[in-house]
Design an enzyme around this catalytic site. Structure first.
Site, PDB file in Angstrom:
ATOM      1  N   GLY A 131     -19.495   7.446   0.025  1.00  0.00           N
ATOM      2  CA  GLY A 131     -18.654   7.972  -1.052  1.00  0.00           C
ATOM      3  C   GLY A 131     -18.862   7.081  -2.269  1.00  0.00           C
TER       4      GLY A 131
ATOM      5  N   PRO B 285      -5.764   2.628  -7.596  1.00  0.00           N
ATOM      6  CG  PRO B 285      -7.449   3.143  -9.126  1.00  0.00           C
ATOM      7  CD  PRO B 285      -6.485   2.070  -8.755  1.00  0.00           C
ATOM      8  CG  ASP B 286      -7.055   3.038  -1.135  1.00  0.00           C
ATOM      9  OD1 ASP B 286      -7.444   1.868  -1.199  1.00  0.00           O
ATOM     10  OD2 ASP B 286      -7.086   3.702  -0.086  1.00  0.00           O
TER      11      ASP B 286
ATOM     12  CG  ASN C  31      -9.321  -1.472   2.989  1.00  0.00           C
ATOM     13  OD1 ASN C  31      -9.484  -2.656   2.700  1.00  0.00           O
ATOM     14  ND2 ASN C  31      -9.200  -0.533   2.070  1.00  0.00           N
TER      15      ASN C  31
ATOM     16  CE  LYS D 171      -4.557   0.865   0.509  1.00  0.00           C
ATOM     17  NZ  LYS D 171      -5.703  -0.003   0.163  1.00  0.00           N
TER      18      LYS D 171
ATOM     19  CB  VAL E 132     -17.199   1.735  -2.226  1.00  0.00           C
ATOM     20  CG1 VAL E 132     -17.696   0.339  -1.892  1.00  0.00           C
ATOM     21  CG2 VAL E 132     -15.928   1.652  -3.071  1.00  0.00           C
ATOM     22  N   GLY E 133     -19.694   3.222  -1.101  1.00  0.00           N
ATOM     23  CA  GLY E 133     -20.916   3.209  -0.291  1.00  0.00           C
ATOM     24  C   GLY E 133     -22.126   3.660  -1.101  1.00  0.00           C
TER      25      GLY E 133
ATOM     26  NE  ARG F 166     -18.803  11.894  -0.331  1.00  0.00           N
ATOM     27  CZ  ARG F 166     -17.676  11.541   0.272  1.00  0.00           C
ATOM     28  NH1 ARG F 166     -17.727  10.877   1.422  1.00  0.00           N
ATOM     29  NH2 ARG F 166     -16.513  11.816  -0.260  1.00  0.00           N
TER      30      ARG F 166
HETATM   31  N1  PHE Z   1      -7.562   0.008  -3.450  1.00  0.00           N
HETATM   32  C1  PHE Z   1      -7.679  -1.381  -3.744  1.00  0.00           C
HETATM   33  C2  PHE Z   1      -8.023  -2.150  -2.467  1.00  0.00           C
HETATM   34  O1  PHE Z   1      -7.782  -1.695  -1.383  1.00  0.00           O
HETATM   35  C3  PHE Z   1      -6.388  -1.894  -4.279  1.00  0.00           C
HETATM   36  C4  PHE Z   1      -6.306  -2.561  -5.619  1.00  0.00           C
HETATM   37  C5  PHE Z   1      -7.254  -2.489  -6.602  1.00  0.00           C
HETATM   38  C6  PHE Z   1      -5.181  -3.301  -5.902  1.00  0.00           C
HETATM   39  C7  PHE Z   1      -7.086  -3.130  -7.815  1.00  0.00           C
HETATM   40  C8  PHE Z   1      -4.989  -3.936  -7.111  1.00  0.00           C
HETATM   41  C9  PHE Z   1      -5.947  -3.847  -8.077  1.00  0.00           C
HETATM   42  O2  PHE Z   1      -8.542  -3.231  -2.512  1.00  0.00           O
END
Ligand code: PHE
Length: 346
Positions: free
Chosen positions: A182, A114-115, A261, A78, A184-185, A208
């Site tokens: 956001g 992305p995150d 997470n 990460k 995902v939610g 939101r």
């Molecule tokens: N942000 C994603 C997660 O926490 C990370 C990820 C997505 C890694 C796609 C690899 C491919 O799950």
């Protein structure tokens, strides 16, 4: 920070400070046992650089488990960037270019994705300087946003939780609190409404909430009440650490399944939930749809239908985890972690 590094048990951290912008960046490589590490790049206004690193450490170990659960040929990693929000706004390209240089220096030991606060456009930008990223935009040959499949995986986690904790998968009339709406939610709320659930939403960003209330007629609760609102299923989709010694005694739900997470603050919270008889869908399984999107499309060259099927299988994996935890009288997180660890030995 020495203590958190010792407790982490990962392989290494690459870090740098960009003097021009004041940004600190950390790439945490937790495990390469299954292959090069991969995991999202998170940008957040942490209170201090060390908090950013500690978040990266924790998130990277969760990625190791997530990758193993997905049978991905990848390890866990990460990356996090600590930067003042105003500086980020003004100098995003400069900061991302510095990150790309750090990424490139690892020569493929870690792949970004992305995150929180990063997306496919950022991956495009980074890719110009270092090719070790997943989820570029479709125009640039990537698989694009993971949001839909992450939400879909969480939806299947909710179905599995309903089946195990409530006796049937059908969500009609079930009350579900979605904490954090956001990307995902928000997508999850739409799926739940379509499935006939009675959805209650909450977010620190009131716009939101207003949007979902007007689009779907869902109910809303204040952010500070979300976790303790009486419901059938609680879906945490915001930040981590919300299940802890303080909140668990106050919970009023039968099951928890969400995309955030690191929902458990400490390992002991797993047993606390078990002792309260609350079914917990471990976060690194419930949120694995995003990885199946990136890895499925880009490494395995899967079709949309194949990715959908793999994401649906997360529900089956959870049912196995729930049964194993029940049989062994352990917490569900422990059962899921045991399954993931069995996939780390080569
Ligand atoms: N942000 C994603 C997660 O926490 C990370 C990820 C997505 C890694 C796609 C690899 C491919 O799950």
């Amino acid at each position: 920070y020495a203590e958190s590094l010792c407790a982490w048990g990962g392989e290494f951290v690459a870090s740098c400070h960009d003097a021009d912008t004041g940004a600190f960046m950390f790439i945490c490589v937790h495990s390469t046992a299954r292959g090069p590490a991969a995991g999202g790049l998170r940008i957040k206004a942490y209170d201090a650089p060390v908090s950013a690193m500690e978040d990266g450490l924790r998130l990277s170990s969760a990625m190791t488990l997530k990758m193993a659960i997905c049978d991905a040929p990848l390890g866990g990693g990460k990356s996090v960037i600590f930067v003042d929000p105003a500086v980020l706004e003004a100098q995003r390209p400069k900061i991302l270019a510095r990150f790309a240089a750090l990424l490139e220096s690892l020569h493929g030991t870690y792949y970004g994705a992305p995150d929180m606060n990063t997306g496919p456009d950022d991956m495009d930008f980074i890719y110009e300087r270092s090719r070790y990223v997943f989820c570029r935009t479709a125009e640039r040959g990537g698989s694009g946003s993971t949001t839909h499949h992450t939400a879909l995986g969480t939806f299947h986690a909710i179905l599995a939780s309903a089946e195990f904790a409530l006796g049937r998968r059908d969500l009609t009339g079930r009350s579900i609190v979605v904490q954090g709406v956001g990307g995902v939610g928000g997508a999850l709320v739409e799926m739940l409404v379509r499935a006939g659930a009675r959805v209650i939403v909450s977010d620190v960003v009131s716009a939101r909430v207003d949007d979902l209330v007007s689009r779907f007629g869902v109910a809303a609760v204040a952010p500070e009440d979300a976790v303790t609102t009486a419901c059938d299923i609680l879906a945490p989709c915001a930040t981590g650490g919300i299940l802890n010694a303080r909140s668990i005694p106050e919970l009023r739900c039968a099951a928890i399944a969400g995309a955030a997470n690191n929902q458990l603050e400490t390992p002991e919270d797993d047993a606390r939930l078990r002792d309260r008889g609350i079914l917990y869908a471990p976060d690194f399984v419930a949120s694995a749809g995003g990885v199946l999107h990136g890895v499925g499309f880009e490494l395995w060259k899967w079709s949309e239908a194949q990715v959908d099927q793999a994401v649906e299988r997360l529900g089956g994996i959870l049912l196995d985890v729930f049964a194993a935890a029940k049989a062994d009288k352990t917490g569900t997180r422990e059962a899921a972690e045991r399954l993931a660890r069995s996939k780390l030995v080569r």
